[in-house]
Design an enzyme around this catalytic site. Structure first.
Site, PDB file in Angstrom:
ATOM      1  N   ASP A 177       0.906  -1.149   0.000  1.00 51.76           N
ATOM      2  CA  ASP A 177       0.000   0.000   0.000  1.00 51.76           C
ATOM      3  C   ASP A 177       0.944   1.198   0.000  1.00 51.76           C
ATOM      4  O   ASP A 177       1.555   1.499   1.033  1.00 51.76           O
ATOM      5  CB  ASP A 177      -0.897   0.027   1.241  1.00 51.76           C
ATOM      6  CG  ASP A 177      -1.909   1.161   1.159  1.00 51.76           C
ATOM      7  OD1 ASP A 177      -1.536   2.241   0.639  1.00 51.76           O
ATOM      8  OD2 ASP A 177      -3.059   0.999   1.584  1.00 51.76           O
ATOM      9  N   HIS A 178       1.084   1.842  -1.160  1.00 53.26           N
ATOM     10  CA  HIS A 178       2.173   2.814  -1.267  1.00 53.26           C
ATOM     11  C   HIS A 178       1.972   4.017  -0.336  1.00 53.26           C
ATOM     12  O   HIS A 178       2.913   4.738  -0.052  1.00 53.26           O
ATOM     13  CB  HIS A 178       2.414   3.236  -2.721  1.00 53.26           C
ATOM     14  CG  HIS A 178       1.353   4.114  -3.286  1.00 53.26           C
ATOM     15  ND1 HIS A 178       0.215   3.614  -3.861  1.00 53.26           N
ATOM     16  CD2 HIS A 178       1.260   5.453  -3.359  1.00 53.26           C
ATOM     17  CE1 HIS A 178      -0.532   4.610  -4.249  1.00 53.26           C
ATOM     18  NE2 HIS A 178       0.067   5.751  -3.970  1.00 53.26           N
ATOM     19  N   HIS A 240      -6.023   2.563   1.233  1.00 56.63           N
ATOM     20  CA  HIS A 240      -5.208   3.698   1.666  1.00 56.63           C
ATOM     21  C   HIS A 240      -5.814   4.438   2.867  1.00 56.63           C
ATOM     22  O   HIS A 240      -5.135   4.726   3.849  1.00 56.63           O
ATOM     23  CB  HIS A 240      -5.035   4.707   0.526  1.00 56.63           C
ATOM     24  CG  HIS A 240      -4.526   4.099  -0.746  1.00 56.63           C
ATOM     25  ND1 HIS A 240      -3.479   3.223  -0.764  1.00 56.63           N
ATOM     26  CD2 HIS A 240      -4.909   4.243  -2.026  1.00 56.63           C
ATOM     27  CE1 HIS A 240      -3.236   2.863  -2.017  1.00 56.63           C
ATOM     28  NE2 HIS A 240      -4.103   3.457  -2.801  1.00 56.63           N
TER      29      HIS A 240
END
Ligand code: NAP
Length: 484
Positions: A177-178, A240
């Site tokens: 999950d950047h 996110h």
């Protein structure tokens, strides 16, 4: 201040989908930047894999073009680019067939860190995992990196977890999950757990509410077919925004250790109350000046997919009793801005006869643009004429405070790839976290589908649908202005 580059072990990183959009835009430019920073040991290699029948030279040409397009010009040193390209190899491989696997096994070295980045459609994850273990290309020390979306509901996420678990242990699986790789997001943990200042106030007694905003100005142009099957809830909220909420709400872990942190995040997700229909608003952007609205971009004139969601989340535990977490995310909004704002309660007794009457402290954590933090404090308005108060920011903008190292701060993907090589899973989602997040999201989406709800239309360039404003007005609160 000089940035510290911590060396990693020698590695072979195989990128499945190395010719795709994500590899071109993020993964390969990110690796180049780490190479420039001296973080790629001498003998480390990157092996691209995709079906296209490319020679190594043709693959390197493609990567050179990608670096030219996606790396800032002042970082593009021609000699460094060529030295980086010399570390690249390529194998034509079919994830669903037998081509290429023997060649890949011959290339990957057994005595270095082996990591496999699955930058392909999730439908191929199982095929790749199976072939990696069948051909004994991966072993018990290898790591795999998987991209989002991790499922589209609880059932599909469980199925994906099960497929991967057949060949890899949880300690080998890195679900990206950047958002967790962003500097400010990690700083949120530093601010909370390395300072005595905030933690005593970090609870229902002192916090009025939390707002999390991820606003984009772009629409779904060019990605309409993909997005139409997803929508803002699946694309943003389930992953996110849920991760951001967890980092704000979690209890202090006993140590900054992967499972200690992820255990605490999981407890938050499990404590989330089901969201009632009146506490959530879906929106879809209408036609703009160019006449193109969401349905034009998605190419589905009857689409009910939401490009906007606002909701009120509540956490059922002692710390957060009665503190709403308002989340909103949308496309084609008035500005591109992502932030978390924690609004503290008013002092219990007002001693100043101040006409404005609000004495709020707000901690604003800015994710983009201009990563940084601001603490809004009340001070006396300068000058004579009595005690008038005003709100001013105690600015902690990283660009200013860390000017000397700012250039070297790795972007989210760079940091996360290096964490994979180091074997540090702290900033990656565990399988049970992902499943718990879907378990909370599924009933919301199922409710929309069962009722046949249509999203409310909103004007491109606005702050979102009217009903989203009401969601907060009704509680006597206001959304913060969306601005860059
Ligand atoms: P993409 O542009 O469609 O690229 C897909 C890659 O997979 C290509 O290199 C393709 O090359 C390869 N591929 C397809 N079928 C294959 C097969 N059977 N065997 C081996 N290779 C195969 O996709 P992308 O946008 O890069 O996305 C990759 C993954 O990242 C997806 O899971 C996506 O959801 C996720 N993701 C992407 C972004 C983004 O910004 N792009 C952001 C977040 C997450 P060949 O056709 O030559 O095989």
């Amino acid at each position: 201040m000089v940035s510290r580059v911590i060396p990693v072990d020698v590695f072979d990183l195989v990128i499945f989908g190395a010719t795709g959009d994500l590899a071109r835009r993020k993964i390969l430019p990110g690796l180049y930047r780490r190479f420039m920073a001296g973080q790629m040991p001498e003998d480390s290699r990157v092996i691209g894999a995709a079906r296209a029948d490319l020679t190594e030279a043709a693959f390197r040409d493609q990567v050179r073009a990608a670096l030219t397009e996606f790396v800032a010009t002042d970082h593009l040193d021609p000699a460094m680019v060529e030295a980086f390209l010399a570390r690249l190899h390529y194998v034509p491989i079919d994830a669903t067939g037998s081509t290429g696997w023997v060649e890949l096994k011959g290339l990957v070295r057994p005595d270095v860190v082996r990591a496999f980045y699955f930058s392909v459609a999730p439908s191929l994850f199982g095929d790749i995992a199976q072939r990696l273990s069948e051909h004994q290309i991966a072993d018990a020390w290898s790591r795999i990196v998987v991209e989002k979306p991790f499922g589209r509901d609880l059932v599909s996420a469980k199925a994906l977890n099960a497929v991967l678990a057949r060949h890899f242990a949880e300690a080998q699986i890195y679900r990206i999950d950047h958002y967790l790789g962003k500097e400010t997001v990690q700083n949120l943990m530093a601010v909370r757990f390395a300072n005595i200042l905030f933690e005593p106030l970090w609870k229902a007694e002192y916090i009025d509410h939390v707002q999390i905003t991820v606003a984009e100005t772009v629409g779904v142009e060019g990605r309409g077919a993909y997005y139409d099957k997803s929508g803002a809830m699946r694309d943003m909220v389930q992953n996110h925004m849920m991760q951001l909420l967890c980092l704000i709400a979690m209890e202090p872990p006993y140590h900054f250790d992967p499972d200690a942190v992820r255990d605490e995040k999981l407890k938050v997700i499990r404590a989330l109350k089901p969201v009632q229909a009146e506490d959530i608003v879906r929106g879809q952007y209408g036609a703009g000046k160019d006449g193109a609205g969401y349905v034009t971009h998605s190419e589905n004139p009857a689409s009910r997919t939401e490009s906007y969601v606002a909701l009120k989340a509540q956490i059922s535990n002692w710390r957060w009793q009665g503190v709403p977490f308002y989340l909103r995310t949308g496309k084609r909004l008035r500005a591109r801005a992502s932030e978390i704002a924690i609004t503290f309660k008013q002092p219990p007794h007002a001693i100043f006869d101040d006409a404005k009457g609000w004495h709020e402290n707000v901690l604003v954590i800015r994710l983009q643009p201009n990563e940084g933090m601001n603490l809004m404090v009340m001070i006396k308005e300068p000058g004579p004429g009595g005690m008038r108060l005003m709100q001013v920011p105690l600015d902690m903008s990283f660009a200013d405070a860390l000017a000397e190292v700012a250039e070297d701060v790795p972007d989210a993907y760079e940091r996360l790839i290096m964490d994979v090589i180091r074997g540090n899973q702290t900033l990656f989602m565990r399988g049970d976290e992902v499943e718990a997040a879907w378990a909370w999201t599924d009933p919301i989406i199922e409710g929309w589908e069962a009722r046949g709800d249509k999203p409310q239309s909103y004007d491109p360039g606005s702050s979102g649908p009217e009903d989203a404003l009401m969601l907060m007005h009704r509680d006597g609160r206001r959304w913060r202005e969306i601005k860059e």
